[in-house]
Scaffold this motif. Sequence first.
Motif, PDB file in Angstrom:
ATOM      1  N   ASN A   1      36.754  -0.386  33.815  1.00  0.00           N
ATOM      2  CA  ASN A   1      36.083  -1.481  33.114  1.00  0.00           C
ATOM      3  C   ASN A   1      36.294  -2.736  33.946  1.00  0.00           C
ATOM      4  O   ASN A   1      37.416  -3.030  34.344  1.00  0.00           O
ATOM      5  N   ALA A   2      35.242  -3.474  34.205  1.00  0.00           N
ATOM      6  CA  ALA A   2      35.348  -4.720  34.956  1.00  0.00           C
ATOM      7  C   ALA A   2      34.568  -5.821  34.254  1.00  0.00           C
ATOM      8  O   ALA A   2      33.486  -5.566  33.709  1.00  0.00           O
ATOM      9  N   CYS A   3      35.119  -7.013  34.264  1.00  0.00           N
ATOM     10  CA  CYS A   3      34.460  -8.158  33.632  1.00  0.00           C
ATOM     11  C   CYS A   3      33.737  -8.947  34.719  1.00  0.00           C
ATOM     12  O   CYS A   3      34.366  -9.648  35.517  1.00  0.00           O
ATOM     13  N   ILE A   4      32.421  -8.810  34.743  1.00  0.00           N
ATOM     14  CA  ILE A   4      31.601  -9.432  35.788  1.00  0.00           C
ATOM     15  C   ILE A   4      30.675 -10.461  35.137  1.00  0.00           C
ATOM     16  O   ILE A   4      29.907 -10.134  34.234  1.00  0.00           O
ATOM     17  N   ASP A   5      30.823 -11.690  35.585  1.00  0.00           N
ATOM     18  CA  ASP A   5      30.046 -12.795  35.015  1.00  0.00           C
ATOM     19  C   ASP A   5      30.205 -12.850  33.499  1.00  0.00           C
ATOM     20  O   ASP A   5      29.232 -13.070  32.749  1.00  0.00           O
ATOM     21  N   GLY A   6      31.441 -12.601  33.047  1.00  0.00           N
ATOM     22  CA  GLY A   6      31.756 -12.722  31.629  1.00  0.00           C
ATOM     23  C   GLY A   6      31.411 -11.529  30.768  1.00  0.00           C
ATOM     24  O   GLY A   6      31.586 -11.577  29.554  1.00  0.00           O
ATOM     25  N   LYS A   7      30.957 -10.427  31.374  1.00  0.00           N
ATOM     26  CA  LYS A   7      30.546  -9.250  30.607  1.00  0.00           C
ATOM     27  C   LYS A   7      31.331  -8.028  31.069  1.00  0.00           C
ATOM     28  O   LYS A   7      31.373  -7.716  32.262  1.00  0.00           O
ATOM     29  N   TRP A   8      31.960  -7.315  30.115  1.00  0.00           N
ATOM     30  CA  TRP A   8      32.695  -6.106  30.458  1.00  0.00           C
ATOM     31  C   TRP A   8      31.726  -4.949  30.671  1.00  0.00           C
ATOM     32  O   TRP A   8      30.880  -4.660  29.819  1.00  0.00           O
ATOM     33  N   LEU A   9      31.869  -4.293  31.830  1.00  0.00           N
ATOM     34  CA  LEU A   9      31.004  -3.176  32.194  1.00  0.00           C
ATOM     35  C   LEU A   9      31.837  -1.959  32.562  1.00  0.00           C
ATOM     36  O   LEU A   9      32.956  -2.091  33.067  1.00  0.00           O
ATOM     37  N   LYS A  10      31.283  -0.777  32.340  1.00  0.00           N
ATOM     38  CA  LYS A  10      31.941   0.477  32.703  1.00  0.00           C
ATOM     39  C   LYS A  10      31.344   1.010  33.999  1.00  0.00           C
ATOM     40  O   LYS A  10      30.127   0.940  34.209  1.00  0.00           O
ATOM     41  N   MET A  11      32.216   1.573  34.837  1.00  0.00           N
ATOM     42  CA  MET A  11      31.743   2.193  36.074  1.00  0.00           C
ATOM     43  C   MET A  11      32.677   3.331  36.458  1.00  0.00           C
ATOM     44  O   MET A  11      33.869   3.294  36.165  1.00  0.00           O
ATOM     45  N   SER A  12      32.141   4.344  37.088  1.00  0.00           N
ATOM     46  CA  SER A  12      32.937   5.489  37.521  1.00  0.00           C
ATOM     47  C   SER A  12      32.689   5.764  38.996  1.00  0.00           C
ATOM     48  O   SER A  12      31.604   6.210  39.377  1.00  0.00           O
ATOM     49  N   PRO A  13      33.703   5.520  39.847  1.00  0.00           N
ATOM     50  CA  PRO A  13      33.533   5.741  41.282  1.00  0.00           C
ATOM     51  C   PRO A  13      33.911   7.153  41.722  1.00  0.00           C
ATOM     52  O   PRO A  13      34.071   7.413  42.914  1.00  0.00           O
ATOM     53  N   ALA A  14      34.061   8.090  40.785  1.00  0.00           N
ATOM     54  CA  ALA A  14      34.655   9.387  41.103  1.00  0.00           C
ATOM     55  C   ALA A  14      33.848  10.202  42.109  1.00  0.00           C
ATOM     56  O   ALA A  14      34.373  10.646  43.129  1.00  0.00           O
ATOM     57  N   PHE A  15      32.569  10.420  41.834  1.00  0.00           N
ATOM     58  CA  PHE A  15      31.796  11.389  42.614  1.00  0.00           C
ATOM     59  C   PHE A  15      31.130  10.744  43.824  1.00  0.00           C
ATOM     60  O   PHE A  15      30.164   9.977  43.676  1.00  0.00           O
TER      61      PHE A  15
END
Length: 211
Positions: free
Chosen positions: A123-137
């Motif tokens: 989870n990262a807060c970018i420009d004030g908004k929490w977003l989900k991302m998965s760098p696994a594959f």
Amino acid sequence: MRYLAPTYFFDYTSQPIRELVAEFREGSRSEKEMAVGLYTRVRDNWKYDPYRISLEKADFRASRIAGQASGNCVEKSILLIAGLRALGIPARLHLGKVKNHLAAERLKEKFGSDELTPHGMVNACIDGKWLKMSPAFNRELCEKFDVEPLEFDGENDSYLQAFDSEGRLFMEYLEDYGHFEDVPLDFMINNLKAHYPHIFDTDKNKSVYRL
């Protein structure tokens, strides 16, 4: 904000992490541009390997993971989080349980199950908004399984590849364990032992299992 602090695991003041993010500090890049660039680097420069399980605390330090050629989903998430925090972007670890429908036979052979837990994402807060991302594959692995790699645009969640290019089920989220400020190592070890007890029965002195 507490999701910016360096920790034992997210040791972003270390040389390997400083080198990882150095390129993204250059110029006047926005938070979104830095996050997208770093996400793509971690996704593709470290091959996904779900078959190495470690119980050693030091193996979950971002600086150590940076020196490896591959990593599992939790390890790659830790690396990305450390890099994001180094760039001043709040980030935290998110864990859950997933089911892999395309690599099911090998997973069942190795783990006795096609369910992977704990599965890590970011989870990262970018420009004030929490977003989900998965760098696994990594991209190469996705091409092998005929699945589009997860792209992250810095504006929308990007964490689930539900289907391959032919519409077959690929990844399915089964349980959500929530997010964590730091790496919850005790929780992860207990989770592994509860779901894959046979892995730990053969040699109780081993701390790293390569299946």
